[in-house]
Design an enzyme around this catalytic site. Structure first.
Site, PDB file in Angstrom:
ATOM      1  N   LYS A   1       0.849  -1.204   0.000  1.00  0.00           N
ATOM      2  CA  LYS A   1       0.000   0.000   0.000  1.00  0.00           C
ATOM      3  C   LYS A   1       0.882   1.251   0.000  1.00  0.00           C
ATOM      4  CE  LYS A   1      -3.762  -2.555   2.098  1.00  0.00           C
ATOM      5  NZ  LYS A   1      -4.562  -2.934   3.255  1.00  0.00           N
TER       6      LYS A   1
ATOM      7  N   GLN B   1      -4.582  -2.025   9.565  1.00  0.00           N
ATOM      8  CA  GLN B   1      -4.542  -3.335   8.913  1.00  0.00           C
ATOM      9  C   GLN B   1      -5.122  -4.406   9.840  1.00  0.00           C
ATOM     10  OE1 GLN B   1      -3.678  -3.787   5.723  1.00  0.00           O
ATOM     11  NE2 GLN B   1      -3.940  -5.990   5.765  1.00  0.00           N
TER      12      GLN B   1
ATOM     13  N   ASP C   1     -10.866   2.481   4.094  1.00  0.00           N
ATOM     14  CA  ASP C   1     -11.144   1.053   3.949  1.00  0.00           C
ATOM     15  C   ASP C   1     -12.649   0.799   3.826  1.00  0.00           C
ATOM     16  OD1 ASP C   1      -9.148  -0.888   3.762  1.00  0.00           O
ATOM     17  OD2 ASP C   1      -8.599  -0.684   5.877  1.00  0.00           O
TER      18      ASP C   1
HETATM   19  N1  GUN Z   1      -6.948  -7.330   5.983  1.00  0.00           N
HETATM   20  C1  GUN Z   1      -7.289  -8.026   4.889  1.00  0.00           C
HETATM   21  N2  GUN Z   1      -7.792  -7.199   3.938  1.00  0.00           N
HETATM   22  C2  GUN Z   1      -7.761  -5.959   4.462  1.00  0.00           C
HETATM   23  C3  GUN Z   1      -8.135  -4.672   3.964  1.00  0.00           C
HETATM   24  O1  GUN Z   1      -8.625  -4.512   2.837  1.00  0.00           O
HETATM   25  N3  GUN Z   1      -7.935  -3.629   4.826  1.00  0.00           N
HETATM   26  C4  GUN Z   1      -7.431  -3.788   6.064  1.00  0.00           C
HETATM   27  N4  GUN Z   1      -7.306  -2.716   6.827  1.00  0.00           N
HETATM   28  N5  GUN Z   1      -7.079  -4.965   6.558  1.00  0.00           N
HETATM   29  C5  GUN Z   1      -7.245  -6.037   5.750  1.00  0.00           C
END
Ligand code: GUN
Length: 292
Positions: A52, A96, A119
């Protein structure tokens, strides 16, 4: 049969975002700034967050990575969330998931300012999605929709079966594809671990989305001839033949299922890069929603 190149589509989106950043710079507008909070040292989560941050660098966004040890107290994390909520230089941020067991994920998600929740996990954004109000759509489902849009896959009137009802993928995607919108207007079946006659239901799918997290879960006998298959699974499995000692495996038995499909996403290189691209799109949107 076409293998959908999610990596190429994601690159296309990142190029578009790069141009948007340059245009903002020319106009003297603020450059989007994403923050990512990572707790612990889970190797998959670390890779996702690093990817990211790398995408931000490619596009020209600013990024900040905040990394806590997995013993961090819940109130320390909540205080960080509050600090990010009020930090005017940060336009959007993510925490995350998964978080360690001693931290209440829902509490953390709910503490995020919905206007910075890129998100799209906050209940306010999920509610806005249901009633078509402006807000953030969760990154993986939004990435899948973008992929459907850019590949001109017809969804209206189609039977769509989603396997897996997680808050992050299956549940929101079922709403998005069932909405009166394009992409949308599918007849959606949300299948899960308690579903009876799963194979027979999956065989009805014109569009099949597998988000189970079990390698090879979807076998060729479960797939209708001519279906579009989207594989959300990303499980690391041991593979001594690779330099890292593991490889990513999807939920679909790709070799045997692919010949039956009109289109199919590979793992890796399908949905994964689209999740990052849509997170980046949400970061730009965070500025637009606030009129910055
Ligand atoms: N864990 C697995 N997929 C995601 C996501 O799209 N965002 C976040 N914050 N954690 C995740």
């Amino acid at each position: 049969m076409e293998i959908i190149d999610g990596k190429a589509i994601s690159k296309e989106i990142k190029e578009e975002l790069k141009i948007a950043v340059q245009e903002r710079k020319v106009k003297g507008k603020k450059i989007p700034h994403l923050a990512a909070v990572l707790v612990g040292a889970d190797s998959a989560s670390m890779t996702y967050v690093q990817n990211k941050v790398k995408a931000c660098e490619e596009i020209g966004f600013e990024s900040t990575l905040i990394h806590y040890d997995d013993s961090v107290a819940e109130d320390v994390l909540l205080a960080k969330v509050e600090a990010l909520n009020t930090d005017r230089s940060i336009d959007g941020f993510i925490v995350q998931l998964p978080l360690p067991k001693h931290i209440d994920e829902l509490k953390v998600t709910q503490a995020i300012d919905p206007l910075k929740d890129i998100d799209g996990f906050h209940p306010r954004n999920l509610g806005n999605m249901v009633v078509h109000l402006p807000g953030f759509l969760p990154a993986t489902p939004a990435g899948i929709l973008e992929l459907i849009r850019r590949k001109n896959i017809v969804t209206e009137g189609k039977n769509c079966v989603i396997i897996g009802r997680s808050n992050i993928v299956g549940m929101p995607l079922s709403i998005m594809l069932g909405r009166n919108a394009n992409p949308g207007n599918c007849t959606v079946t949300l299948a899960h671990s308690k579903t009876n006659n799963l194979s027979a239901i999956v065989r009805q799918a014109d569009i099949l989305i597998a988000a189970v997290g079990q390698p090879g879960f979807v076998t060729a006998d479960m797939v209708k001839e001519g279906a579009v298959v989207i594989d959300v699974g990303t499980t690391r499995i041991e593979d001594p033949k690779t330099a890292k000692g593991w490889r990513l495996a999807g939920d679909v038995d790709f070799e045997k299922v692919a010949p039956k499909c009109t289109m199919i996403t590979p793992v890796p290189g399908g949905v994964g890069p689209m999740t990052i691209a849509s997170l980046m799109m949400n970061t730009l949107k965070a500025m637009e929603l606030k009129g910055k």
